[in-house]
Structures are given as C-alpha cells and as structure tokens.
Design a protein around this motif. Structure first.
Motif, PDB file in Angstrom:
ATOM      1  N   GLN A   1      -3.350  10.175  -3.582  1.00 39.32           N
ATOM      2  CA  GLN A   1      -3.814   9.553  -4.797  1.00 39.32           C
ATOM      3  C   GLN A   1      -3.255   8.071  -4.477  1.00 39.32           C
ATOM      4  O   GLN A   1      -2.094   7.596  -4.903  1.00 39.32           O
ATOM      5  CB  GLN A   1      -3.205  10.122  -6.036  1.00 39.32           C
ATOM      6  CG  GLN A   1      -3.492  11.560  -6.170  1.00 39.32           C
ATOM      7  CD  GLN A   1      -4.910  11.674  -6.607  1.00 39.32           C
ATOM      8  OE1 GLN A   1      -5.539  10.780  -7.353  1.00 39.32           O
ATOM      9  NE2 GLN A   1      -5.587  13.063  -6.681  1.00 39.32           N
ATOM     10  N   PRO A   2      -4.196   7.191  -4.105  1.00 39.21           N
ATOM     11  CA  PRO A   2      -3.703   5.731  -3.802  1.00 39.21           C
ATOM     12  C   PRO A   2      -3.304   4.769  -5.266  1.00 39.21           C
ATOM     13  O   PRO A   2      -3.759   4.894  -6.140  1.00 39.21           O
ATOM     14  CB  PRO A   2      -4.856   5.143  -3.158  1.00 39.21           C
ATOM     15  CG  PRO A   2      -6.050   5.737  -3.647  1.00 39.21           C
ATOM     16  CD  PRO A   2      -5.372   7.119  -3.867  1.00 39.21           C
ATOM     17  N   MET A   3      -2.228   3.828  -4.976  1.00 37.52           N
ATOM     18  CA  MET A   3      -2.066   2.968  -6.036  1.00 37.52           C
ATOM     19  C   MET A   3      -2.666   1.745  -5.780  1.00 37.52           C
ATOM     20  O   MET A   3      -2.929   1.521  -4.645  1.00 37.52           O
ATOM     21  CB  MET A   3      -0.385   3.077  -6.232  1.00 37.52           C
ATOM     22  CG  MET A   3       0.418   4.239  -6.494  1.00 37.52           C
ATOM     23  SD  MET A   3      -0.171   4.894  -8.234  1.00 37.52           S
ATOM     24  CE  MET A   3       0.565   3.751  -9.072  1.00 37.52           C
TER      25      MET A   3
ATOM     26  N   LYS B   1       0.790  -0.937   0.044  1.00 36.87           N
ATOM     27  CA  LYS B   1       0.002   0.207  -0.039  1.00 36.87           C
ATOM     28  C   LYS B   1       0.864   1.232  -0.215  1.00 36.87           C
ATOM     29  O   LYS B   1       1.648   1.483   0.780  1.00 36.87           O
ATOM     30  CB  LYS B   1      -0.942   0.067   1.184  1.00 36.87           C
ATOM     31  CG  LYS B   1      -1.758  -1.097   1.351  1.00 36.87           C
ATOM     32  CD  LYS B   1      -2.729  -0.935   2.485  1.00 36.87           C
ATOM     33  CE  LYS B   1      -3.652  -2.082   2.315  1.00 36.87           C
ATOM     34  NZ  LYS B   1      -3.242  -3.820   2.728  1.00 36.87           N
ATOM     35  N   TYR B   2       0.586   2.142  -1.096  1.00 37.13           N
ATOM     36  CA  TYR B   2       1.591   3.349  -1.221  1.00 37.13           C
ATOM     37  C   TYR B   2       1.010   4.263  -2.034  1.00 37.13           C
ATOM     38  O   TYR B   2      -0.001   4.185  -2.735  1.00 37.13           O
ATOM     39  CB  TYR B   2       3.057   2.682  -1.750  1.00 37.13           C
ATOM     40  CG  TYR B   2       2.905   2.569  -3.315  1.00 37.13           C
ATOM     41  CD1 TYR B   2       3.430   3.099  -4.213  1.00 37.13           C
ATOM     42  CD2 TYR B   2       2.464   1.140  -3.342  1.00 37.13           C
ATOM     43  CE1 TYR B   2       3.329   2.866  -5.563  1.00 37.13           C
ATOM     44  CE2 TYR B   2       2.502   0.620  -4.794  1.00 37.13           C
ATOM     45  CZ  TYR B   2       2.849   1.493  -5.753  1.00 37.13           C
ATOM     46  OH  TYR B   2       2.946   1.207  -7.428  1.00 37.13           O
ATOM     47  N   GLU B   3       1.646   5.532  -1.898  1.00 36.86           N
ATOM     48  CA  GLU B   3       1.180   6.646  -2.872  1.00 36.86           C
ATOM     49  C   GLU B   3       2.468   7.427  -3.236  1.00 36.86           C
ATOM     50  O   GLU B   3       3.623   7.267  -2.595  1.00 36.86           O
ATOM     51  CB  GLU B   3       0.499   7.567  -1.875  1.00 36.86           C
ATOM     52  CG  GLU B   3      -0.978   7.225  -1.128  1.00 36.86           C
ATOM     53  CD  GLU B   3      -1.491   7.941  -0.311  1.00 36.86           C
ATOM     54  OE1 GLU B   3      -1.006   9.312  -0.333  1.00 36.86           O
ATOM     55  OE2 GLU B   3      -2.408   7.968   0.466  1.00 36.86           O
ATOM     56  N   VAL B   4       2.496   7.469  -4.685  1.00 32.70           N
ATOM     57  CA  VAL B   4       3.513   8.266  -5.303  1.00 32.70           C
ATOM     58  C   VAL B   4       3.203   9.794  -5.287  1.00 32.70           C
ATOM     59  O   VAL B   4       4.188  10.413  -5.046  1.00 32.70           O
ATOM     60  CB  VAL B   4       3.509   7.872  -6.793  1.00 32.70           C
ATOM     61  CG1 VAL B   4       4.520   8.502  -7.510  1.00 32.70           C
ATOM     62  CG2 VAL B   4       3.661   6.325  -7.023  1.00 32.70           C
ATOM     63  N   VAL B   5       1.680   9.996  -5.171  1.00 39.79           N
ATOM     64  CA  VAL B   5       1.445  11.645  -4.943  1.00 39.79           C
ATOM     65  C   VAL B   5       0.703  11.401  -3.679  1.00 39.79           C
ATOM     66  O   VAL B   5      -0.232  10.458  -3.713  1.00 39.79           O
ATOM     67  CB  VAL B   5       0.780  11.805  -6.461  1.00 39.79           C
ATOM     68  CG1 VAL B   5       0.146  13.272  -6.129  1.00 39.79           C
ATOM     69  CG2 VAL B   5       1.798  12.057  -7.511  1.00 39.79           C
ATOM     70  N   ALA B   6       0.492  12.486  -3.169  1.00 36.89           N
ATOM     71  CA  ALA B   6      -0.160  12.416  -1.807  1.00 36.89           C
ATOM     72  C   ALA B   6      -1.680  12.534  -1.805  1.00 36.89           C
ATOM     73  O   ALA B   6      -2.238  12.940  -2.989  1.00 36.89           O
ATOM     74  CB  ALA B   6      -0.019  13.794  -0.989  1.00 36.89           C
TER      75      ALA B   6
END
Length: 591
Positions: free
Chosen positions: A563-565, A556-561
């Motif tokens: 905005q979930p991947m 679980k991560y976000e590249v942009v705040a």
C-alpha cells in the motif's frame, strides 16, 4: 505527568490537520497503521494491537462493535477539541480498560476559552479539498457551537513499482466525507449540563494492493454514523457527580464485485455512565458505574447478536505525607456471555508537593478485553468459544520540570513498562489460506521505554518523543510480532514570530515484520513535514493563509505492505476568523 499527553486546541490549529489520525502520528507515542491517503488508519500503542487502544468521545466509547477498533481517517477534528493520550496504567482508571492506551476527545470547552466564528477553505494535492466552518455562541450561562466539515479527494497519485521500477499511478483511492458536530452547554451554580451530537456520512473507494491487478470501482465501502451524548456535571462542596447518557449507531456497507461480496451491518450502543467523586483532606474517593447494551444486525453474523455488560468500580487516592501518595483501583465487569472479570490497580507516587517539579510512580494492575462481534460471530471464521484476553501491566515512571535557562520552560518524562497478555486473540488462515479463523494464543509479552521531552520559550517550542518496544510470544522471545515497530522517534519544532508561524516535524519508524517468524519485513522510514502560516488582522477580524507540505524529502515508503504512500504533496488553506480580537498562542502542544 508520565502517561498523560494532552494536545492543546491551538496546537491542532497550528498543525493544520484535518483528521485525528495525523495528529496522533505527531505524538511519537502511537504507531499509526496507514493504508494510504483517505484509507484505513488504526492506532497501536506499546506494541499491543489496535483493539487494545480505546477511544472516548465526550465520555462515551466510539470503538467499532464489529472490529473492536477505530478507523481514525474517518474521525474529523471537531471545532476546538481537547485531545488527551493516556498510556499504560493511566488509561485504566475510571473503568476504561484499555491496556494499550486511551484517546479521549472532549468538545465541551465552551466556557474554558474565547471562541469566534470561522470558515476554512483548503485545497491539496491529488484533488483533495475541504470546507470547514464553526459557528459558536457564548453567553454567561449558555454556550452552543455547530461545526461542519466536508472533505473530498481523488487520491490518484504516482508511485514506483517495487519490482520493475516503473512509474505508475495509484487509482481508485478516492473518498468524500460530510460531518456535522453540535455542542451545547448550560451552567448554573452547581450544575454544568452538556449535549453533544455528531453525525457523519463517509464513502470510500478501496484500492487493491499494488501486487494485484487494479480493477476500477471494484471495492468500496459506505458508512453512516450517529453519536449522541448528554451529561450533567454536579458539584457541591466536596461531592462531585457526573452522569452521562449516550447512544451510538453505525451503518456499514461493503461491496467487492470480483469477490461477489455484499455486506451490510448495523450496530447500536446505548450507554449509561455515572461517576461520583468525594474529596476530603488528602483523600479522594471515586466510584464508577456503567451499563452498556450492544447489538448488531448483519447477514455476516449468526442470529443478530446482542449483549449487555455491567461495569462497576471504585478508586481511592490517599496522601500519606507532603511527598507521598498511594492510589488503588478495583473494577469488575460482567457480561452475560463471558466470565466475571476483575481489574485491580495499585499505584504509588512520590512527588514534590510544594514546587511540583518532580514526580515518580510505580504501578501494577490487571485488565481484560472481551472479543468483538467479528471475533465471535463473523461468518465464516468467527469463534463463539473465544476467551477474553487477560492483561497484566506494570510500569515505573519519572517526570521532571527543571528550569534549565532563564525564559525557558522544560519538562522530561520517562516510563518503563511491561505487559503480559494471556489468551491473545489472533486471526490466522487455514491450510489453504482462504478462510481466516479467530483463536486464542498463549501468552504475549510487550515491554519497552517511553521518553518524552519538551522545551519552550515565548516564540519557540521543541517536542521530542522516543519509544523502544519489544513484543513477542512468550516462547518466541527472538521474534517480534507483525507490524510492531521496535523503535519510533519524532522531533517537532514550532516557531512564532508575530503573525508568522512555522512548524517542522521529523519522524522515524523502524522496520516492521510481516509474519510471526520474521522472514519478511518492511524497511524503516523517515518522514518530514513542514508548514508556514501568516495571519493578517482586519480590524476586528483576521485572515490566515497557510501552506503545509507533507513528505518534504519525497521519501518512498509503505506503512502497510503493498500500500504505497504518496511522495511530496501540499495542503493550502485560507481561514477567515470573525471578530478576532487577539491571537494568543499557547506555549505547548502538550499542556
């Protein structure tokens, strides 16, 4: 060579990707700022912003005139492309002026390799599917190819709310895209004529950040694009001349119902480019001339602006001995609305000319970037008084190709670099936070280390890349600028065993700060992708079946705040290749 990283067409097919953005993320040299599947993807290199990363398609720039950057989620992979990443001073030759890096896409390889018709049907998670077909025609002096790419996805995927821990669904992030690319080549004794056409229609729903209320159908955009390039490559004796004429057209429509925003924009860019090269004994002279006219039509601009720029320069390479070479480059750029810009570059190379297993270089130069149309004219917030950014660059590079073990090919490169940017263009909100305005900062420093290594045998390929970078305002050396990771690392492995091919990628991106004062940040993340393919010969044809799994570890991560991947997801493909006589795997993703 340090700073030059090609991707082979066979490697791109092995990875089974549908967009240029995903392929670039495998390099480890470029940070992809990703807003989620099907949404905006921009590229940054060496800590510099996306506006400092140039993109050329068959010799003509395709960077947006309005934003000054490229959305890589909307750049499909054409049939059998040649893609090269140029970083640092390697991206400043030939009048390219891209201090962060340059990505070149060439589709003129009709005589360089055998091509056969093929069709691919792909299906993936979240309602994603794609149809891609390529039909080439080759004869001794004539080659042509047409490729069609249609992709569609719902992109409604589950994610975990960062505050409550509740399982929710991401909605209204779907898209559909149709792209048609056509290429033609005609060669004679001294000429190689090329014609390239790329037209595209793209529609995208834009989901709101997960901290806000999701309003179905609230925000969406539509873009139509046409790009055309015509080239003539002429060679006689020591004289080589290449002339390219190009034209790009982009129509953009954006709508936000809650904000009552309807924005329509059209930009045009006719371009003429000429390169002439003279090669003598241990001496190469190259000149370049560009005339570029740009214009925009939008209700969000004042007086529908247009501008014409002239770029001219010369490059010389001189071999001083069997191990030493010196190169110098000088360009000027004149825009009617901007002061005259000078771009000098000096490079010294030391190498083993006989065995070619060692090369080192030191280089320094200066380049610039003029503001985009949005920076200057957007209403509200554009600033017609903006100054061009001035960038001084310096780097030291080393590359080795040692023979470590029998049957193994290997290469290693290391680059130390430093960039100083004056008049950095930055958009900042007003005291209320509602109106963003473009302004020039003082000086920004970006420095770091790039390391790239490659090992291969007949069946195994291993590729590792690491980038350590620090970017900050000159008077705030302890504060990393927003969305610039300090460390990136990737390891890619590919294994071929007859008709079976397997690949796995492990990539790490360190934390990224969200503000200039480094008060908040996104945590670093690991992502692992894997894929397996099987090819079956059917007399003169071949059938390939492949399965690709993204985010294997379900991180679980976000590249942009905000905005979930997505978590673990798959991509299944069936590819039929007509008149396939053999399967020849190239030895390296970076050739």
């Amino acid at each position: 060579m340090p700073g030059v990283y090609p991707f082979s067409p066979q490697f791109i097919k092995t990875m089974g990707e549908a967009s240029l953005g995903r392929i670039l993320s495998y390099s480890g040299l470029i940070h992809i700022k990703n807003y989620g599947p099907g949404n905006l993807m921009t590229a940054t290199a060496r800590g510099l912003p996306a506006t400092h990363t140039g993109v050329e398609w068959n010799g003509i720039p395709i960077v947006s005139l309005s934003t000054g950057q490229v959305d890589f989620s909307m750049v499909p992979l054409s049939p059998n492309p040649d893609i090269v990443i140029l970083t640092g001073t390697q991206a400043q030759r030939g009048g390219k002026f891209s201090p962060g890096g340059m990505i070149t896409i060439q589709t003129n390889g009709l005589f360089a390799r055998k091509e056969n018709p093929e069709i691919a049907l792909c299906n993936g998670s979240f309602g994603e599917y794609k149809v891609q077909a390529s039909l080439p025609y080759q004869r001794k002096s004539f080659g042509a190819r047409i490729g069609v790419n249609y992709a569609r996805a719902e992109n409604d995927f589950p994610y975990t709310d960062p505050f409550s821990g509740e399982k929710l669904n991401r909605i209204d992030a779907g898209y559909h895209s149709l792209s048609i690319m056509a290429d033609g080549s005609l060669k004679s004794k001294n000429h190689l004529l090329g014609i390239h056409v790329w037209t595209q229609n793209h529609f995208r729903k834009i989901p709101r950040p997960i901290i806000s209320v999701q309003l179905p159908g609230n925000e969406w955009m539509k873009q139509d694009a046409l790009r055309f390039a015509l080239s003539d490559h002429w060679l006689r004796g020591n004289l080589e001349c290449e002339t390219t004429a190009g034209y790009t057209y982009d129509f953009f429509f954006y709508r936000n119902l809650s904000g009552n925003i309807r924005s329509t924009m059209a930009t045009h860019q006719p371009l003429f480019l000429q390169l002439t090269t003279l090669r003598l004994d241990k001496l190469t002279l190259q000149s370049n001339l560009k005339i570029i006219h740009q214009q925009a039509v939008s209700a969000n601009y004042a007086n529908n602006p247009q501008r014409t720029s002239l770029q001219a320069g010369v490059h010389a390479n001189k071999g001083l001995s069997h191990w030493l070479e010196i190169g110098a480059h000088f360009d000027i750029e004149k825009n009617a609305k901007m002061p005259l810009q000078y771009h000098p570059l000096l490079k010294i190379e030391v190498f083993n000319r006989s065995q070619r297993n060692f090369r080192a270089h030191i280089s320094a130069g200066k380049t610039s970037r003029i503001p985009s149309f949005n920076d200057l004219y957007w209403i509200p917030g554009g600033n017609p008084e903006l100054k061009p950014e001035k960038i001084w660059t310096g780097e030291l590079g080393l590359s080795l190709t040692p023979r470590l073990l029998p049957g193994w090919n290997s290469s290693f490169s290391l680059v130390l670099y430093n960039n100083w940017v004056e008049n950095w263009i930055l958009w900042l909100p007003d005291s209320v936070g509602t109106i963003w305005t473009a302004s020039n900062l003082g000086k920004v420093d970006s420095k770091g280390i790039e390391v790239h290594s490659f090992f291969s045998t007949e069946k195994i390929q291993l590729n590792a890349t690491a980038n350590l970078n620090s970017v900050y305002e000159s008077d705030k050396k302890n504060y990393q600028l927003p969305y610039s990771p300090q460390f990136q690392f990737s390891v890619l492995g590919i294994y071929h065993a007859g008709p079976i091919s397997f690949h796995s990628l492990m990539a790490y991106t360190s934390k990224r700060y969200l503000d200039k004062d480094n008060l908040s940040s996104l945590p670093g993340y690991w992502v692992m992708d894997a894929g397996l393919s099987f090819e079956k010969r059917l007399k003169l044809h071949a059938l390939e079946i492949r399965l690709d799994i993204k985010n294997v570890l379900n991180k679980k991560y976000e590249v942009v705040a905000w905005q979930p991947m997505p978590g673990r997801n798959y991509w299944f493909s069936v590819i039929y290749k007509f008149n396939r006589l053999s399967t020849d795997y190239e030895k390296a993703p970076f050739q």
